[in-house]
Write a protein that holds these residues in place. Structure first.
Motif, mmCIF file in Angstrom:
data_model
loop_
_atom_site.group_PDB
_atom_site.id
_atom_site.type_symbol
_atom_site.label_atom_id
_atom_site.label_comp_id
_atom_site.label_asym_id
_atom_site.label_seq_id
_atom_site.Cartn_x
_atom_site.Cartn_y
_atom_site.Cartn_z
ATOM 1 N N VAL A 178 46.690 22.711 30.952
ATOM 2 C CA VAL A 178 45.853 22.044 29.955
ATOM 3 C C VAL A 178 44.977 23.099 29.299
ATOM 4 O O VAL A 178 44.250 23.826 29.978
ATOM 5 C CB VAL A 178 44.974 20.947 30.593
ATOM 6 C CG1 VAL A 178 44.002 20.377 29.569
ATOM 7 C CG2 VAL A 178 45.848 19.839 31.173
ATOM 8 N N SER A 179 45.039 23.195 27.990
ATOM 9 C CA SER A 179 44.278 24.212 27.282
ATOM 10 C C SER A 179 42.818 23.817 27.157
ATOM 11 O O SER A 179 42.453 22.641 27.274
ATOM 12 C CB SER A 179 44.866 24.457 25.890
ATOM 13 O OG SER A 179 44.675 23.319 25.073
ATOM 14 N N GLU A 180 41.994 24.802 26.870
ATOM 15 C CA GLU A 180 40.553 24.571 26.760
ATOM 16 C C GLU A 180 40.216 23.621 25.618
ATOM 17 O O GLU A 180 39.295 22.810 25.729
ATOM 18 C CB GLU A 180 39.833 25.913 26.568
ATOM 19 C CG GLU A 180 38.330 25.801 26.654
ATOM 20 C CD GLU A 180 37.677 27.101 27.094
ATOM 21 O OE1 GLU A 180 36.521 27.048 27.547
ATOM 22 O OE2 GLU A 180 38.328 28.158 26.984
ATOM 23 N N GLN A 181 40.965 23.677 24.526
ATOM 24 C CA GLN A 181 40.638 22.851 23.370
ATOM 25 C C GLN A 181 40.878 21.363 23.617
ATOM 26 O O GLN A 181 40.309 20.513 22.935
ATOM 27 C CB GLN A 181 41.432 23.301 22.145
ATOM 28 C CG GLN A 181 42.921 23.071 22.243
ATOM 29 C CD GLN A 181 43.668 23.629 21.055
ATOM 30 O OE1 GLN A 181 44.600 24.411 21.208
ATOM 31 N NE2 GLN A 181 43.247 23.264 19.858
ATOM 32 N N HIS A 182 41.705 21.023 24.610
ATOM 33 C CA HIS A 182 42.004 19.614 24.886
ATOM 34 C C HIS A 182 41.413 19.118 26.200
ATOM 35 O O HIS A 182 41.543 17.931 26.510
ATOM 36 C CB HIS A 182 43.514 19.394 24.923
ATOM 37 C CG HIS A 182 44.207 19.729 23.648
ATOM 38 N ND1 HIS A 182 43.851 19.182 22.433
ATOM 39 C CD2 HIS A 182 45.248 20.565 23.387
ATOM 40 C CE1 HIS A 182 44.628 19.657 21.479
ATOM 41 N NE2 HIS A 182 45.484 20.502 22.030
ATOM 42 N N LEU A 183 40.786 19.981 26.973
ATOM 43 C CA LEU A 183 40.339 19.610 28.312
ATOM 44 C C LEU A 183 39.396 18.414 28.310
ATOM 45 O O LEU A 183 39.480 17.549 29.185
ATOM 46 C CB LEU A 183 39.670 20.808 28.992
ATOM 47 C CG LEU A 183 39.195 20.593 30.429
ATOM 48 C CD1 LEU A 183 40.347 20.160 31.331
ATOM 49 C CD2 LEU A 183 38.541 21.864 30.977
ATOM 50 N N GLN A 184 38.493 18.324 27.333
ATOM 51 C CA GLN A 184 37.551 17.204 27.290
ATOM 52 C C GLN A 184 38.281 15.874 27.167
ATOM 53 O O GLN A 184 37.908 14.884 27.802
ATOM 54 C CB GLN A 184 36.565 17.370 26.132
ATOM 55 C CG GLN A 184 35.516 16.261 26.045
ATOM 56 C CD GLN A 184 34.612 16.199 27.269
ATOM 57 O OE1 GLN A 184 34.029 17.204 27.670
ATOM 58 N NE2 GLN A 184 34.484 15.022 27.883
ATOM 59 N N ARG A 185 39.344 15.827 26.389
ATOM 60 C CA ARG A 185 40.092 14.577 26.230
ATOM 61 C C ARG A 185 40.741 14.149 27.548
ATOM 62 O O ARG A 185 40.789 12.963 27.869
ATOM 63 C CB ARG A 185 41.141 14.730 25.129
ATOM 64 C CG ARG A 185 40.554 14.852 23.723
ATOM 65 C CD ARG A 185 41.622 14.678 22.657
ATOM 66 N NE ARG A 185 41.028 14.719 21.330
ATOM 67 C CZ ARG A 185 41.022 15.791 20.543
ATOM 68 N NH1 ARG A 185 41.614 16.903 20.962
ATOM 69 N NH2 ARG A 185 40.457 15.764 19.351
ATOM 70 N N TYR A 186 41.255 15.119 28.298
ATOM 71 C CA TYR A 186 41.839 14.791 29.598
ATOM 72 C C TYR A 186 40.754 14.290 30.554
ATOM 73 O O TYR A 186 40.987 13.364 31.337
ATOM 74 C CB TYR A 186 42.554 16.011 30.180
ATOM 75 C CG TYR A 186 43.873 16.316 29.505
ATOM 76 C CD1 TYR A 186 45.059 15.768 29.989
ATOM 77 C CD2 TYR A 186 43.939 17.132 28.390
ATOM 78 C CE1 TYR A 186 46.276 16.043 29.369
ATOM 79 C CE2 TYR A 186 45.147 17.404 27.753
ATOM 80 C CZ TYR A 186 46.304 16.859 28.248
ATOM 81 O OH TYR A 186 47.506 17.119 27.621
ATOM 82 N N CYS A 187 39.577 14.907 30.509
ATOM 83 C CA CYS A 187 38.462 14.436 31.340
ATOM 84 C C CYS A 187 38.101 12.998 30.988
ATOM 85 O O CYS A 187 37.843 12.169 31.873
ATOM 86 C CB CYS A 187 37.247 15.336 31.146
ATOM 87 S SG CYS A 187 37.411 17.000 31.837
#
Length: 318
Positions: A263-272
């Motif tokens: 999971v890349s840094e730019q999308h991590l918040q969405r996964y959280c």
């Protein structure tokens, strides 16, 4: 799961639309253009697609998907409902590759669908954690994942800068027997934690953390700040513990490692946000898989996520 997908809303696009209307408009149709609730006109005829209405006030046409994450999608609504149910029912998440195989769509389509559903699962907080009517206890903890990127957006090579410095950082707040909120942050320090804690946690709450020094100054803002000392193998002292927050990280990391792999840094918040959603509507809170999926459907309104926007970096706090 097979028995669930035998239901009409998962098999037929018109039945799916009727099901979606019942979730999004429980008290009557709402015009997405002017917000008026009422008996709007049903537009019939060969030139009008099913589910098309005309507002009795602003006279604009609309469907249940206008102004939602489903707007302008060419994917059938029954397929969307299948995807929402799969993501809501899978405790450790479901990958875009898995949706590609199960739904019969391309990988690019499955990937975009996943992010749009995560957008639906993301809701603005309606109340402070640890406030009146709750246990009054909020646990805070942080974890680290993968490899972060430098200022130019290039990931640090493996083996360079060992430890937390070159990893992506996640701070989680968990209300005891309540909700969870996670934040992808650029740095973990008192300056970063203070605005998060003050914005999310009621001042009357009891804050519980580990012995990390960066919680001490922000912790003084609350009714009490108690900690356990992990370095001395202390993990609980009476009701003082951060074990709930740590157990939530276990589910998150099992999903990141076992389901998504990278999971890349730019999308991590969405996964959280996705994992927070499933935690907040978990079975112990009285939610079945179907009820959880319905909550995600309710969250589609007032949100749009274009393919270009999915590639914009998402940080909760810089």
């Amino acid at each position: 799961m097979t028995a669930i997908f035998n239901q009409p809303q998962f098999q037929d696009a018109d039945k799916a639309r009727e099901y979606l209307e019942a979730q999004v408009w429980p008290n009557g149709r709402i015009c997405p253009h002017c917000g008026v609730v009422g008996e709007h006109y049903v537009l019939k005829g060969k030139s009008n697609r099913p589910g098309l209405y005309k507002c009795a006030d602003c006279r604009e046409p609309f469907t249940v998907t206008v102004g939602t994450v489903f707007e302008r999608s060419k994917i059938g609504l029954h397929v969307w409902l299948q995807a929402v149910h799969l993501m809501s029912a899978s405790k450790k998440g479901v990958s875009a590759k898995q949706l590609e195989r199960m739904l019969g769509v391309t990988y690019k389509t499955a990937w975009f669908m996943c992010h749009r559903i995560r957008e639906a699962m993301t809701a603005a907080p309606s109340k402070m954690l640890g406030g009146p009517g709750s246990s009054g206890i909020v646990e805070a903890d942080e974890t680290y994942w993968g490899r972060a990127a430098d200022e130019e957006g290039i990931r640090y090579p493996k083996g360079i800068k060992r430890g937390a410095a070159n990893k992506m950082k996640i701070v989680t707040l968990v209300e005891r027997d309540g909700d969870k909120r996670s934040f992808h942050v650029a740095n973990v320090n008192a300056q970063t934690l203070a605005p998060i804690l003050k914005a999310q946690v009621a001042k009357t709450a009891r804050l519980m953390t580990d012995e990390a020094s960066y919680y001490k100054k922000p912790g003084a803002h609350f009714a009490s700040h108690q900690s356990v000392n992990h370095s001395k193998e202390e993990y609980a002292r009476g009701d003082v513990t951060s074990n709930t927050a740590e157990s939530s990280f276990a589910i998150l990391k099992r999903g990141l490692v076992g389901t998504f792999h990278s999971v890349s840094e730019q999308h991590l918040q969405r996964y959280c946000n996705e994992f927070d959603f499933r935690w907040n509507y978990r079975q112990s809170q009285g939610f079945s898989d179907t009820a959880r999926a319905n909550m995600a459907l309710i969250g589609i309104t007032g949100k749009r996520l274009t393919y270009r926007r999915t590639h914009a970096p998402v940080f909760a706090f810089q």
